[in-house]
Scaffold this active site. Sequence first.
Site, PDB file in Angstrom:
ATOM      1  N   PHE A 115       0.826  -1.201   0.000  1.00 59.51           N
ATOM      2  CA  PHE A 115       0.000   0.000   0.000  1.00 59.51           C
ATOM      3  C   PHE A 115       0.863   1.254   0.000  1.00 59.51           C
ATOM      4  O   PHE A 115       1.797   1.386   0.789  1.00 59.51           O
ATOM      5  CB  PHE A 115      -0.887  -0.035   1.246  1.00 59.51           C
ATOM      6  CG  PHE A 115      -1.959   0.999   1.299  1.00 59.51           C
ATOM      7  CD1 PHE A 115      -2.972   1.027   0.351  1.00 59.51           C
ATOM      8  CD2 PHE A 115      -1.987   1.928   2.325  1.00 59.51           C
ATOM      9  CE1 PHE A 115      -3.990   1.967   0.419  1.00 59.51           C
ATOM     10  CE2 PHE A 115      -3.002   2.890   2.407  1.00 59.51           C
ATOM     11  CZ  PHE A 115      -3.997   2.901   1.446  1.00 59.51           C
ATOM     12  N   SER A 183       3.057  -6.764   2.132  1.00 57.35           N
ATOM     13  CA  SER A 183       1.932  -6.082   2.765  1.00 57.35           C
ATOM     14  C   SER A 183       0.640  -6.339   1.983  1.00 57.35           C
ATOM     15  O   SER A 183       0.232  -7.489   1.840  1.00 57.35           O
ATOM     16  CB  SER A 183       2.250  -4.588   2.897  1.00 57.35           C
ATOM     17  OG  SER A 183       1.341  -3.940   3.742  1.00 57.35           O
ATOM     18  N   MET A 184      -0.014  -5.299   1.455  1.00 54.43           N
ATOM     19  CA  MET A 184      -1.196  -5.545   0.623  1.00 54.43           C
ATOM     20  C   MET A 184      -0.831  -6.338  -0.630  1.00 54.43           C
ATOM     21  O   MET A 184      -1.669  -7.053  -1.180  1.00 54.43           O
ATOM     22  CB  MET A 184      -1.883  -4.238   0.249  1.00 54.43           C
ATOM     23  CG  MET A 184      -2.724  -3.651   1.361  1.00 54.43           C
ATOM     24  SD  MET A 184      -3.852  -2.400   0.721  1.00 54.43           S
ATOM     25  CE  MET A 184      -4.567  -1.800   2.256  1.00 54.43           C
ATOM     26  N   TRP A 208      -0.965  -8.332   4.393  1.00 53.61           N
ATOM     27  CA  TRP A 208      -2.142  -7.681   4.962  1.00 53.61           C
ATOM     28  C   TRP A 208      -3.336  -8.013   4.088  1.00 53.61           C
ATOM     29  O   TRP A 208      -3.268  -7.892   2.854  1.00 53.61           O
ATOM     30  CB  TRP A 208      -1.943  -6.166   4.993  1.00 53.61           C
ATOM     31  CG  TRP A 208      -3.002  -5.370   5.717  1.00 53.61           C
ATOM     32  CD1 TRP A 208      -2.917  -4.877   6.979  1.00 53.61           C
ATOM     33  CD2 TRP A 208      -4.275  -4.955   5.209  1.00 53.61           C
ATOM     34  NE1 TRP A 208      -4.069  -4.179   7.306  1.00 53.61           N
ATOM     35  CE2 TRP A 208      -4.917  -4.219   6.226  1.00 53.61           C
ATOM     36  CE3 TRP A 208      -4.947  -5.137   3.992  1.00 53.61           C
ATOM     37  CZ2 TRP A 208      -6.195  -3.662   6.077  1.00 53.61           C
ATOM     38  CZ3 TRP A 208      -6.214  -4.596   3.835  1.00 53.61           C
ATOM     39  CH2 TRP A 208      -6.830  -3.864   4.862  1.00 53.61           C
ATOM     40  N   ASP A 229       5.697  -6.455  13.874  1.00 51.23           N
ATOM     41  CA  ASP A 229       4.814  -5.815  12.889  1.00 51.23           C
ATOM     42  C   ASP A 229       3.600  -5.212  13.595  1.00 51.23           C
ATOM     43  O   ASP A 229       2.792  -5.926  14.198  1.00 51.23           O
ATOM     44  CB  ASP A 229       4.367  -6.855  11.863  1.00 51.23           C
ATOM     45  CG  ASP A 229       3.722  -6.239  10.631  1.00 51.23           C
ATOM     46  OD1 ASP A 229       3.160  -5.138  10.740  1.00 51.23           O
ATOM     47  OD2 ASP A 229       3.791  -6.873   9.560  1.00 51.23           O
ATOM     48  N   HIS A 261       7.219  -4.528  10.035  1.00 47.30           N
ATOM     49  CA  HIS A 261       6.422  -4.709   8.821  1.00 47.30           C
ATOM     50  C   HIS A 261       7.235  -4.426   7.567  1.00 47.30           C
ATOM     51  O   HIS A 261       6.962  -4.984   6.502  1.00 47.30           O
ATOM     52  CB  HIS A 261       5.218  -3.761   8.879  1.00 47.30           C
ATOM     53  CG  HIS A 261       4.278  -3.881   7.726  1.00 47.30           C
ATOM     54  ND1 HIS A 261       3.480  -4.987   7.523  1.00 47.30           N
ATOM     55  CD2 HIS A 261       4.005  -3.029   6.696  1.00 47.30           C
ATOM     56  CE1 HIS A 261       2.758  -4.816   6.429  1.00 47.30           C
ATOM     57  NE2 HIS A 261       3.053  -3.635   5.907  1.00 47.30           N
TER      58      HIS A 261
END
Length: 314
Positions: A115, A183-184, A208, A229, A261
């Site tokens: 993201f 992540s995303m 995520w 994270d 993270h």
Amino acid sequence: MQHHPHTSAASGESHRPSGAPRRGRPRRFAGVAAAIAAVVGLSTLTSPGAHAADNPYERGPAPTTASIEALRGPYAVSQTTVSSLAVTGFGGGTIYYPTSTSDGTFGAVAISPGFTALQSSIAWLGPRLASQGFVVFTIDTNTTLDQPDSRGEQLLAALDYLTQRSSVRNRIDSSRLGVMGHSMGGGGSLEAAKSRPSLQAAIPLTPWNLDKTWPEVRTPTLIFGADGDTIAPVSSHAEPFYSSLPSSLDRAYLELNNATHFAPNTSDTTIAKYSISWLKRFIDNDTRYEQFLCPLPRPSLTIEEYRGNCPHNS
């Protein structure tokens, strides 16, 4: 870990000095063995992939801990930039690939950033993985705010471009593909694996996603979490993602020790060595890398926890 002597797939013999007779065997047999070895050697020169007769996808020399931890593997790497204007379905990116074509085609991996991030945030993985014998596509997304489901679709669009239209498409075995993401983008790699079960490997990096359960995934999946994270805490992301994967699936969970993270955004030896091993094991079916995954790695200065199934199925 006990080291087992590597056995040559072509000859079925453990490696010994060339022409060396076995102890107690008359020397004339050594000459016969040498002659046979010479013939076998000639035949391997004329048939591509014969160095790994039982696995035509095997690429590169036998691995060692040093070789998978190295900043660069055995292959020289070239790269090419793909403009967002030249593609549809994702935002362009950079393709890293082994320069040589003498070993035939390679498996390929598409990698999505997270993201608000650009491909530069995961660029270090490009040459590091490509130098081990993969074509690697680090991508930009259509917008930096795209959600995991969109990132999953974009990873698949990037793989389709890579295998069908890119300048390196002839270097790729389109049946041996994988996805990674941070992540995303890591959540997106799970989405991609769910949508396309033919993928051979998925590696979500501190992923995520609002979807916490992934029983539909049929792709061997290695999930990296980070103990520190606070953006995608492992208790509500990486761990339930892993636990929800089918128990029959080749799956693993590696929690990085003393990491945040953003650990995947800078060169990281632990991420690299286990990603390389996972991609080799499942995209290339290269069982020479099983030794780094099974028995399960123990907790260390860099590994907080490791879970998985051993031995692997395929």
